[in-house]
Motif scaffolding. Sequence first.
Motif, PDB file in Angstrom:
ATOM      1  N   LYS A  31       0.840  -1.216   0.000  1.00 39.11           N
ATOM      2  CA  LYS A  31       0.000   0.000   0.000  1.00 39.11           C
ATOM      3  C   LYS A  31       0.867   1.255   0.000  1.00 39.11           C
ATOM      4  O   LYS A  31       1.919   1.285   0.642  1.00 39.11           O
ATOM      5  CB  LYS A  31      -0.881   0.029   1.265  1.00 39.11           C
ATOM      6  N   TYR A  34      -0.999   8.197  -1.917  1.00 42.18           N
ATOM      7  CA  TYR A  34      -0.813   9.052  -3.081  1.00 42.18           C
ATOM      8  C   TYR A  34      -1.981  10.030  -3.126  1.00 42.18           C
ATOM      9  O   TYR A  34      -3.142   9.594  -2.988  1.00 42.18           O
ATOM     10  CB  TYR A  34      -0.747   8.197  -4.364  1.00 42.18           C
ATOM     11  N   LYS A  37      -4.479   9.736  -0.432  1.00 40.60           N
ATOM     12  CA  LYS A  37      -5.411   8.598  -0.419  1.00 40.60           C
ATOM     13  C   LYS A  37      -4.629   7.296  -0.503  1.00 40.60           C
ATOM     14  O   LYS A  37      -3.603   7.226  -1.189  1.00 40.60           O
ATOM     15  CB  LYS A  37      -6.323   8.743  -1.651  1.00 40.60           C
ATOM     16  N   GLU A  38      -5.133   6.273   0.186  1.00 47.51           N
ATOM     17  CA  GLU A  38      -4.456   4.977   0.163  1.00 47.51           C
ATOM     18  C   GLU A  38      -4.677   4.292  -1.192  1.00 47.51           C
ATOM     19  O   GLU A  38      -5.792   4.270  -1.701  1.00 47.51           O
ATOM     20  CB  GLU A  38      -5.048   4.122   1.290  1.00 47.51           C
ATOM     21  N   HIS A  39      -3.595   3.767  -1.755  1.00 49.16           N
ATOM     22  CA  HIS A  39      -3.694   3.028  -3.025  1.00 49.16           C
ATOM     23  C   HIS A  39      -3.010   1.674  -2.886  1.00 49.16           C
ATOM     24  O   HIS A  39      -2.052   1.532  -2.123  1.00 49.16           O
ATOM     25  CB  HIS A  39      -2.959   3.779  -4.149  1.00 49.16           C
ATOM     26  N   ASN A  41      -0.471  -0.702  -4.472  1.00 45.47           N
ATOM     27  CA  ASN A  41       0.643  -0.497  -5.408  1.00 45.47           C
ATOM     28  C   ASN A  41       0.752  -1.689  -6.354  1.00 45.47           C
ATOM     29  O   ASN A  41       1.159  -2.771  -5.955  1.00 45.47           O
ATOM     30  CB  ASN A  41       1.941  -0.310  -4.609  1.00 45.47           C
ATOM     31  N   MET A 338      -6.878   4.692 -10.951  1.00 44.04           N
ATOM     32  CA  MET A 338      -6.298   5.520  -9.869  1.00 44.04           C
ATOM     33  C   MET A 338      -7.412   6.035  -8.961  1.00 44.04           C
ATOM     34  O   MET A 338      -7.283   6.052  -7.744  1.00 44.04           O
ATOM     35  CB  MET A 338      -5.542   6.715 -10.453  1.00 44.04           C
ATOM     36  N   GLY A 341      -8.329   3.716  -6.456  1.00 45.85           N
ATOM     37  CA  GLY A 341      -7.303   3.314  -5.493  1.00 45.85           C
ATOM     38  C   GLY A 341      -6.321   2.271  -5.998  1.00 45.85           C
ATOM     39  O   GLY A 341      -5.639   1.627  -5.198  1.00 45.85           O
ATOM     40  N   PHE A 343      -2.920   1.848  -7.997  1.00 43.91           N
ATOM     41  CA  PHE A 343      -1.793   2.644  -8.502  1.00 43.91           C
ATOM     42  C   PHE A 343      -1.018   1.784  -9.497  1.00 43.91           C
ATOM     43  O   PHE A 343      -0.379   0.809  -9.132  1.00 43.91           O
ATOM     44  CB  PHE A 343      -0.900   3.038  -7.326  1.00 43.91           C
TER      45      PHE A 343
END
Length: 389
Positions: A31, A34, A37-39, A41, A338, A341, A343
């Motif tokens: 995680k 970005y 906000k949590e994304h 990865n 995106m 959430g 990325f």
Amino acid sequence: MRERLSEVLQDIKEKGNYRAIRYIKPLSATKILYNSKEHLNLCSNSYLSLHVHPDIINAARQATEEYGSGTCSSRSVAGSIDLYEELEREIAAYKGYGNALIFSNGYMANIGIISTLTDMGDVIFSDELNHSSLIHSMRLSRAKKVIYKHRDVNDLEKKIRRDRSRGRKFIVTESIFSMDGDIAPLRDIFELKKEYDVHIMLDDAHGTGVFGEKGTGLEELFGLSGSIDVHMATFGKALGSFGAFVLADTILLEYLVNRAKTFMYTTALPPSSLAASLAALRLIKMDISFKEELWENIDYMRGNLMRAGFDLKESAGPIIPIVVGEDAKTIKMQEILMEKGLFLQAIRPPTVPEGTSRLRLTVVRGFARDEMDYAIETLVQAGKTMGLI
Ligand SMILES: Cc1ncc(COP(=O)(O)O)c(C=O)c1O
């Protein structure tokens, strides 16, 4: 000057190829934060999620305490601390070679190897999808360059036979192609080596820690461990650290030490990176469950995306390209993802050929099942919205 550069940048923007830097903050193995906000990865190359492993972090911390934060000199001058020697010995043995030489990163290793080892009169046969560092290194070499079709051994053989040069011949290929995620036909390439007296230079950046029973890389998968003329790979992907290495015979490595500018004239790696690589290597040597857990995730993710109908090309490992086609459409899909959430990056020309823009997704060991389910569900919804599936 500014005017000229602005014009080029404007052109890049109009073509939909503009790249902006995205600043992120890691929150866990998978995680990131970005835009506040949590994304999830989906583009890390830390395939085994080792960059957050406590033993490795601890090794980096201890090395910093013992050796300081940097080496502050090139390797040739005063930067070759003893950790280099240990890591070179262990990485060579792990991969089935007798000798290793560490460079500061993969890009510089490739530039150093090819531009230094090849010369006027030599010929380099290069896969058309080779990584930018390999292409760049060939531009710095005075050897003749011959590009063969991607993974096409017949085309490669035809081009070798046709060549009348009297110098040395080199085949240069990635093991796992970084943008397509597919595998080089290494066994067939090796047969050509025997028949035509060519040297092979293999970039195993994405295969190391991932392929083969013990996870030592693509050579192991083909039963060719230790038999490539020049083997290069990096510590910055599955091993979760930073730096790169070359495996070859001692004379070749000695030659690089004395001639490769990207080895000679750059600051050596920080002790923390060397110690982290060493700790990571020792972990994966002892315990193949890291690699096995990664493969469970790869199979789960790929199986679901394939069943959903996405074009994943011939990818066969942790790198999964989702081909969209047009640049603008790829960007649109990236924006949708995106927003939800996820990325991941849109890869466009010149990194990949025109008309094959894609989202490049990477699978890592650290993904939990519910994270993968969310990613799959979101990708499927976006794929339907964009008319891809
Ligand atoms: C195939 C390949 N070779 C070399 C490199 C460069 O390695 P480094 O990141 O250590 O410079 C990369 C990517 O980073 C890569 O994907």
